[in-house]
Enzyme design. Structure first.
Site, mmCIF file in Angstrom:
data_model
loop_
_atom_site.group_PDB
_atom_site.id
_atom_site.type_symbol
_atom_site.label_atom_id
_atom_site.label_comp_id
_atom_site.label_asym_id
_atom_site.label_seq_id
_atom_site.Cartn_x
_atom_site.Cartn_y
_atom_site.Cartn_z
ATOM 1 N N ASN A 15 2.732 40.519 -11.135
ATOM 2 C CA ASN A 15 3.799 39.729 -11.751
ATOM 3 C C ASN A 15 4.000 40.215 -13.194
ATOM 4 O OD1 ASN A 15 4.989 37.630 -13.360
ATOM 5 N ND2 ASN A 15 4.696 36.218 -11.658
ATOM 6 N N ASP A 17 6.268 39.015 -15.426
ATOM 7 C CA ASP A 17 6.992 38.054 -16.269
ATOM 8 C C ASP A 17 6.592 38.142 -17.741
ATOM 9 O OD1 ASP A 17 8.085 37.097 -13.940
ATOM 10 O OD2 ASP A 17 6.982 35.199 -13.944
ATOM 11 N N HIS A 18 5.290 38.294 -17.968
ATOM 12 C CA HIS A 18 4.837 38.149 -19.356
ATOM 13 C C HIS A 18 4.987 39.416 -20.187
ATOM 14 C CE1 HIS A 18 4.159 34.065 -18.619
ATOM 15 N NE2 HIS A 18 3.377 34.329 -17.584
ATOM 16 N N ARG A 26 10.624 38.919 -29.702
ATOM 17 C CA ARG A 26 11.374 39.559 -30.782
ATOM 18 C C ARG A 26 12.844 39.802 -30.425
ATOM 19 N NH1 ARG A 26 8.427 42.012 -35.066
ATOM 20 N NH2 ARG A 26 6.899 40.421 -35.565
ATOM 21 N N HIS A 51 9.788 36.240 -11.826
ATOM 22 C CA HIS A 51 10.321 34.883 -11.717
ATOM 23 C C HIS A 51 11.498 34.743 -12.677
ATOM 24 C CE1 HIS A 51 9.305 30.261 -12.033
ATOM 25 N NE2 HIS A 51 10.552 30.489 -11.678
ATOM 26 N N ARG A 53 13.563 32.422 -14.291
ATOM 27 C CA ARG A 53 13.600 30.974 -14.520
ATOM 28 C C ARG A 53 14.990 30.540 -14.947
ATOM 29 N NH1 ARG A 53 8.065 28.613 -15.122
ATOM 30 N NH2 ARG A 53 9.196 26.715 -15.600
ATOM 31 N N ARG A 57 13.433 32.245 -19.831
ATOM 32 C CA ARG A 57 12.500 32.385 -20.946
ATOM 33 C C ARG A 57 11.776 33.734 -20.942
ATOM 34 N NH1 ARG A 57 7.990 27.920 -19.333
ATOM 35 N NH2 ARG A 57 9.856 26.649 -19.167
ATOM 36 N N HIS A 58 11.672 34.344 -19.757
ATOM 37 C CA HIS A 58 11.060 35.693 -19.757
ATOM 38 C C HIS A 58 11.962 36.693 -19.033
ATOM 39 C CE1 HIS A 58 9.329 33.914 -16.145
ATOM 40 N NE2 HIS A 58 8.364 33.273 -16.784
ATOM 41 N N GLU A 78 10.807 35.437 -7.421
ATOM 42 C CA GLU A 78 10.443 34.015 -7.502
ATOM 43 C C GLU A 78 11.587 33.243 -8.109
ATOM 44 O OE1 GLU A 78 6.951 33.099 -9.657
ATOM 45 O OE2 GLU A 78 5.678 34.347 -8.421
ATOM 46 N N THR A 108 4.031 26.772 -17.487
ATOM 47 C CA THR A 108 4.014 27.682 -16.344
ATOM 48 C C THR A 108 4.221 26.841 -15.096
ATOM 49 O OG1 THR A 108 2.703 29.344 -15.177
ATOM 50 C CG2 THR A 108 1.478 27.550 -16.191
ATOM 51 N N THR A 109 4.249 27.481 -13.934
ATOM 52 C CA THR A 109 4.484 26.743 -12.693
ATOM 53 C C THR A 109 3.244 25.901 -12.398
ATOM 54 O OG1 THR A 109 5.717 28.672 -12.011
ATOM 55 C CG2 THR A 109 5.328 27.005 -10.336
ATOM 56 N N GLU A 159 2.602 30.624 -0.038
ATOM 57 C CA GLU A 159 1.683 31.076 -1.089
ATOM 58 C C GLU A 159 0.935 29.857 -1.591
ATOM 59 O OE1 GLU A 159 3.095 33.937 -3.894
ATOM 60 O OE2 GLU A 159 1.682 33.288 -5.433
ATOM 61 N N HIS A 202 -1.852 32.369 -8.853
ATOM 62 C CA HIS A 202 -1.752 31.579 -10.080
ATOM 63 C C HIS A 202 -3.104 31.460 -10.759
ATOM 64 C CE1 HIS A 202 -0.285 28.888 -13.146
ATOM 65 N NE2 HIS A 202 0.921 29.231 -12.751
ATOM 66 N N GLY A 203 -3.165 32.062 -11.939
ATOM 67 C CA GLY A 203 -4.356 31.945 -12.776
ATOM 68 C C GLY A 203 -5.509 32.850 -12.401
ATOM 69 N N GLY A 224 -0.420 37.843 -12.494
ATOM 70 C CA GLY A 224 0.380 38.284 -13.627
ATOM 71 C C GLY A 224 -0.271 38.107 -14.974
ATOM 72 N N HIS A 225 -0.339 36.874 -15.431
ATOM 73 C CA HIS A 225 -0.698 36.596 -16.826
ATOM 74 C C HIS A 225 -1.993 37.283 -17.252
ATOM 75 C CE1 HIS A 225 -2.210 34.075 -20.193
ATOM 76 N NE2 HIS A 225 -0.948 34.177 -20.570
HETATM 77 N N1 PXP Z 1 2.474 33.141 -7.771
HETATM 78 C C1 PXP Z 1 3.457 32.298 -8.150
HETATM 79 C C2 PXP Z 1 4.277 31.667 -7.081
HETATM 80 C C3 PXP Z 1 3.722 32.054 -9.505
HETATM 81 O O1 PXP Z 1 4.710 31.200 -9.854
HETATM 82 C C4 PXP Z 1 2.959 32.718 -10.479
HETATM 83 C C5 PXP Z 1 3.230 32.498 -11.929
HETATM 84 O O2 PXP Z 1 4.549 32.807 -12.233
HETATM 85 C C6 PXP Z 1 1.962 33.605 -10.049
HETATM 86 C C7 PXP Z 1 1.719 33.773 -8.685
HETATM 87 C C8 PXP Z 1 1.144 34.392 -11.002
HETATM 88 O O3 PXP Z 1 0.367 33.546 -11.799
HETATM 89 P P1 PXP Z 1 -0.398 34.144 -13.034
HETATM 90 O O4 PXP Z 1 0.640 34.690 -13.965
HETATM 91 O O5 PXP Z 1 -1.130 32.984 -13.581
HETATM 92 O O6 PXP Z 1 -1.307 35.226 -12.515
#
Ligand code: PXP
Length: 260
Positions: A15, A17-18, A26, A51, A53, A57-58, A78, A108-109, A159, A202-203, A224-225
């Protein structure tokens, strides 16, 4: 067996996004999420997740346009279950669409989608996406009633939200982590039994990923993060390669538990 024909292989969706979060801090053009996506592909990502959104935001609309153009691996798009996002998805027809809950005020989600409560609307919402050829995935808590509802509305993939498990690991709440992991395991088995393809995310971090990766019903993790953060210290490609290695090691030690 090559890695891509091995039915036991766990796919890694990266992912990005970040990368866009840092860019947007910036308002300029770098770091470029597309460059990160191509680098992730080269480092062994099986797919790219982004994702879009509602508040942008990203990831931006232009990022999605660009990803659709440059990626050689599948895009997992997403999005919230809104008309605007459905129209964007139908225009691009990405390989996969993952429906997530979205609240403007959240960082976050935070939880899974309440499929059970919105079954009728979601069934109508995902039908055109499926007809367009997108694999529809629903991001849900590891709860039986949500899984049953996702199955009833015609999702091919679910998921499972790993956030509670990951928080427990990160905060050293070992007993809770074990309970959350057991829940993920039981619900992965339950979902697989219904014929659903199982993903999770997630996480997830190097510290939490192995027990999840070892769950034989899972086919894909989306991360992702942590990876983008870790890239600050060791670079994006080495961070992804290490995640791949930890996942593969966890999987290899559980090959006897593989599922068809
Ligand atoms: N899966 C889904 C459906 C998510 O919404 C996210 C966060 O956007 C992730 C996975 C990835 O989560 P993380 O960025 O915490 O790894």
């Amino acid at each position: 067996m090559t890695e891509h024909t091995d039915p036991n292989r766990l796919r890694l969706g990266v992912n990005i996004d970040h990368v866009a979060t840092v860019r947007n801090a910036r308002g300029g053009a770098y770091p470029d999420p597309l460059r990160a996506a191509k680098l992730a592909e080269d480092a062994g990502a099986d797919g790219i997740t982004a994702h879009l959104r509602e508040d942008r935001r990203h990831i931006s609309d232009a990022d999605i346009d660009g990803l659709m153009e440059v990626l050689s691996v599948p895009l997992n798009f997403e999005m919230a279950a809104t008309d605007e996002m459905q129209a964007i998805a139908l225009r691009h027809k990405p390989h996969a669409v993952c429906i997530v809950p979205e609240r403007r005020e959240e960082r976050t989600t935070e939880g899974g989608l309440e499929v059970a409560r919105e079954e009728n609307r979601l069934a109508h919402f995902i039908a055109p996406l499926r007809e367009a050829g997108c694999r529809v995935s629903i991001f849900i808590a590891a709860e039986r009633r949500q899984i049953e509802a996702a199955h009833r509305i015609g999702a091919e993939v679910i998921e499972l939200h790993t956030g509670s498990y990951c928080d427990a690991v990160a905060e050293g709440r070992t007993e809770e982590a074990a309970v959350e992991l057991a829940r993920l395991r039981d619900m992965a088995t339950f979902g697989h039994g219904l014929g659903l393809e199982l993903h999770a995310g997630h996480g997830l971090t190097f510290d939490s990923v192995a027990p999840v990766a070892a769950l034989p019903e899972l086919r894909e993790l989306n991360i992702g993060h942590f990876l983008i953060g870790e890239a600050i210290f060791r670079g994006l490609s080495p961070a992804i390669a290490e995640m791949r290695r930890v996942m593969d090691d966890a999987r290899a030690t559980h090959t006897d538990r593989g599922v068809a």
